[in-house]
Design a protein around this motif. Structure first.
Motif, PDB file in Angstrom:
ATOM      1  N   GLY A 158      54.389   4.077  73.850  1.00 26.80           N
ATOM      2  CA  GLY A 158      55.013   4.678  75.005  1.00 26.80           C
ATOM      3  C   GLY A 158      56.529   5.403  74.546  1.00 26.80           C
ATOM      4  O   GLY A 158      56.774   6.437  75.207  1.00 26.80           O
ATOM      5  N   VAL A 159      57.059   4.855  73.537  1.00 32.51           N
ATOM      6  CA  VAL A 159      58.357   5.387  73.130  1.00 32.51           C
ATOM      7  C   VAL A 159      57.852   6.758  72.389  1.00 32.51           C
ATOM      8  O   VAL A 159      58.636   7.867  72.770  1.00 32.51           O
ATOM      9  N   PHE A 160      56.921   6.728  71.734  1.00 33.72           N
ATOM     10  CA  PHE A 160      56.619   8.114  71.098  1.00 33.72           C
ATOM     11  C   PHE A 160      56.040   9.215  72.102  1.00 33.72           C
ATOM     12  O   PHE A 160      56.362  10.137  71.974  1.00 33.72           O
ATOM     13  N   MET A 161      55.305   8.489  72.996  1.00 35.35           N
ATOM     14  CA  MET A 161      54.827   9.625  74.222  1.00 35.35           C
ATOM     15  C   MET A 161      56.259  10.346  74.931  1.00 35.35           C
ATOM     16  O   MET A 161      56.220  11.359  75.212  1.00 35.35           O
ATOM     17  N   LEU A 162      57.160   9.283  75.223  1.00 33.68           N
ATOM     18  CA  LEU A 162      58.344   9.851  75.790  1.00 33.68           C
ATOM     19  C   LEU A 162      59.119  10.877  75.066  1.00 33.68           C
ATOM     20  O   LEU A 162      59.817  11.705  75.589  1.00 33.68           O
ATOM     21  N   ILE A 163      59.072  10.671  73.581  1.00 37.11           N
ATOM     22  CA  ILE A 163      59.651  11.927  72.628  1.00 37.11           C
ATOM     23  C   ILE A 163      58.999  12.838  72.562  1.00 37.11           C
ATOM     24  O   ILE A 163      59.421  14.144  72.508  1.00 37.11           O
ATOM     25  N   ALA A 164      57.661  12.731  72.625  1.00 35.24           N
ATOM     26  CA  ALA A 164      56.759  14.009  72.291  1.00 35.24           C
ATOM     27  C   ALA A 164      56.531  14.923  73.510  1.00 35.24           C
ATOM     28  O   ALA A 164      56.287  16.125  73.459  1.00 35.24           O
ATOM     29  N   LEU A 165      56.398  14.239  74.676  1.00 38.51           N
ATOM     30  CA  LEU A 165      56.175  15.023  76.076  1.00 38.51           C
ATOM     31  C   LEU A 165      57.211  16.173  76.424  1.00 38.51           C
ATOM     32  O   LEU A 165      56.604  17.225  76.576  1.00 38.51           O
ATOM     33  N   PRO A 166      58.267  16.273  76.068  1.00 41.37           N
ATOM     34  CA  PRO A 166      59.090  17.291  76.487  1.00 41.37           C
ATOM     35  C   PRO A 166      58.850  18.229  75.513  1.00 41.37           C
ATOM     36  O   PRO A 166      59.054  19.646  75.715  1.00 41.37           O
ATOM     37  N   ASN A 167      58.559  18.037  74.349  1.00 39.72           N
ATOM     38  CA  ASN A 167      58.323  18.941  73.146  1.00 39.72           C
ATOM     39  C   ASN A 167      57.038  19.814  73.615  1.00 39.72           C
ATOM     40  O   ASN A 167      56.678  20.805  72.830  1.00 39.72           O
ATOM     41  N   LEU A 168      56.080  19.124  74.176  1.00 40.24           N
ATOM     42  CA  LEU A 168      54.733  19.829  74.403  1.00 40.24           C
ATOM     43  C   LEU A 168      54.805  20.516  75.754  1.00 40.24           C
ATOM     44  O   LEU A 168      53.739  21.254  75.690  1.00 40.24           O
ATOM     45  N   MET A 169      55.788  20.346  76.590  1.00 38.82           N
ATOM     46  CA  MET A 169      55.561  21.058  77.742  1.00 38.82           C
ATOM     47  C   MET A 169      55.387  22.624  77.633  1.00 38.82           C
ATOM     48  O   MET A 169      54.810  22.960  78.512  1.00 38.82           O
ATOM     49  N   PRO A 170      56.216  23.166  76.781  1.00 38.66           N
ATOM     50  CA  PRO A 170      56.139  24.547  76.628  1.00 38.66           C
ATOM     51  C   PRO A 170      54.502  25.126  76.369  1.00 38.66           C
ATOM     52  O   PRO A 170      54.229  26.167  76.900  1.00 38.66           O
ATOM     53  N   LEU A 171      53.721  24.292  75.735  1.00 35.80           N
ATOM     54  CA  LEU A 171      52.789  24.560  75.220  1.00 35.80           C
ATOM     55  C   LEU A 171      51.702  24.482  76.482  1.00 35.80           C
ATOM     56  O   LEU A 171      50.708  25.257  76.802  1.00 35.80           O
TER      57      LEU A 171
END
Length: 136
Positions: A25-38
């Protein structure tokens, strides 16, 4: 002779499983904002493709009738059903202006892809190059 069989089933404890889920869950919270532009970029491809289709149909219409059309139906363009209509499209399409030598068509997002309150808008004109007017 009686032998006592020592059979232990190997497995994970509830605490171990919960810790692993917490880490994921923590990894998802970190990665999700970085993936939104894609995600936004991938969804905007739909608008660009449909606008190119409108451009091609407008060009054909102009060759036949010496003017661009204001009517999507005249261009044989049927907009795909939007996600609000149980379809797959994230954009609505319209022709803003059309004359003898110019036209402008617009695709406006109906979904806020990154949750910032800004909706993506693309336009195309007689040049045939889709332009992002409002970036989501």
């Amino acid at each position: 002779m009686l032998y006592k069989l020592n059979r232990k089933t190997k497995g994970f404890s509830l605490q171990e499983v919960l810790i692993v889920l917490l880490i994921i869950g923590v990894f998802m919270l970190i990665a999700l904002p970085n993936l939104m532009p894609l995600v936004v970029k991938a969804k905007s491809i739909e608008a660009q493709m449909q606008l190119k289709y409108i451009y091609n149909n407008q060009t054909s219409h102009r060759y036949l009738y010496s003017k661009y059309s204001m009517d999507l139906y005249e261009l044989d363009f049927e907009a795909p059903k939007t996600v609000k209509e149980n379809g797959t499209s994230n954009y609505i399409y319209e022709i803003l202006s059309a004359g003898n030598t110019t036209f402008v068509a617009r695709a406006t997002a109906i979904t806020d892809f990154d949750g910032d309150g800004i909706f993506n808008v693309w336009e195309i004109n007689e040049d045939g190059i889709p332009k992002q007017i409002i970036k989501d």
